[in-house]
Design a protein around this motif. Sequence first.
Motif, short mmCIF file in Angstrom:
data_model
loop_
_atom_site.label_atom_id
_atom_site.label_comp_id
_atom_site.label_asym_id
_atom_site.label_seq_id
_atom_site.Cartn_x
_atom_site.Cartn_y
_atom_site.Cartn_z
N THR A 79 6.59 -2.90 -13.25
CA THR A 79 5.17 -3.20 -13.09
C THR A 79 4.42 -1.88 -13.19
N TYR A 80 3.11 -1.96 -13.28
CA TYR A 80 2.32 -0.74 -13.46
C TYR A 80 1.46 -0.41 -12.26
N HIS A 82 -0.93 -1.29 -8.58
CA HIS A 82 -2.10 -2.04 -8.17
C HIS A 82 -3.15 -1.08 -7.59
N ASP A 83 -4.37 -1.53 -7.56
CA ASP A 83 -5.39 -0.84 -6.80
C ASP A 83 -5.13 -1.12 -5.32
N GLY A 87 -6.06 -4.78 -4.62
CA GLY A 87 -4.88 -5.49 -5.10
C GLY A 87 -4.90 -5.77 -6.59
N ALA A 88 -5.95 -5.34 -7.30
CA ALA A 88 -6.04 -5.59 -8.74
C ALA A 88 -4.89 -4.91 -9.48
N VAL A 89 -4.33 -5.60 -10.48
CA VAL A 89 -3.19 -5.09 -11.23
C VAL A 89 -3.65 -4.01 -12.21
N VAL A 90 -2.88 -2.93 -12.32
CA VAL A 90 -3.13 -1.89 -13.31
C VAL A 90 -2.64 -2.39 -14.67
N ALA A 91 -3.50 -2.35 -15.66
CA ALA A 91 -3.16 -2.85 -16.99
C ALA A 91 -2.25 -1.86 -17.72
N TYR A 95 -2.13 2.31 -17.58
CA TYR A 95 -0.92 3.01 -17.15
C TYR A 95 -0.46 3.99 -18.23
N VAL A 228 -2.01 -5.77 -1.65
CA VAL A 228 -0.94 -5.37 -2.57
C VAL A 228 0.40 -5.91 -2.11
#
Length: 296
Positions: A79-80, A82-83, A87-91, A95, A228
């Motif tokens: 995975t890349y 999260h904030d 909790g937002a996913v890093v795209a 990354y 997260v």
Amino acid sequence: MDFRDRDGNPLPPWNDPEGAFDAWRECTRGRLCDYTGITYDRLRGGSGIPWPCNDDAPNGTVRLYGDGVFPTDLQQAETYGHDLLTGAVVAPDAYRARDPRGRALLKAAAYLPPFEQPDEEFPLRYTTGRTVYHFHTRTKTARAPQLDRAAPDMWVELAPSDAEELGIAEGDRVRVVSRRGHIETTARIGEGRPGVVFAPFHYGYWDTKPGDPPRAANELTMTEWDPVSKQPSFKVAAVRVERVGPGGRPSPAPTTAASAPARPDTVPATVGGADAEVHEDIAPVEPPSAATEELS
């Protein structure tokens, strides 16, 4: 239940603990936590074998990333990230722009206060945790006589100054109340921090009788969680403590570890019982030691 795989063979293909371990060991082959060098017999030796343990490191690996190279390349990362606040996913593109190239990525987040703070109505901080004698909800450890005798029932811990202010003595029945519910149990006057109430979370309802008072520690906590890790916020709440009456004897809290009473001479020492000498023999094998040059 007669589960079968696509070839019609029994699923799972093992029927004992060693077979299950062998299957898991094969799942780890080539991964960071490679266990392929650990046999079932080695599991009981010494104080543990740190992974990876494989043909390249037959006695385990003392220190991960000793070469300073981390599995952070885009192709290696599962995975890349999260904030940490939202909790937002890093795209993937974001990354990739960081160009980690095997470097460790350390993140920091600004401090956020707990969701709930003490106030005039609920003046104490409430936190939950473990006792050394039990695991989770005791569905296994409560069936071990020595462990059950050491910590047989629920309690809450108060600091001496808070107990004195509330008129509570060791073993008194108390009610701990939050905005969401309450529990009722006995008090241990311990050596904790003033203003903090501690409750073990091991004691639920599976082994209680109808009419027993509520005792599940998380009856008092909030339905909030970390964005997260998704860990629920079971460790902090605001409560008040009310004395219900005398308990007639000391709290069932252990006298060992963090639950030691403030006045040990007033509480019988914790023992596992007459058959407490039951033990498990462990081979006297030390884990691998780091080479001197690795520590320089």
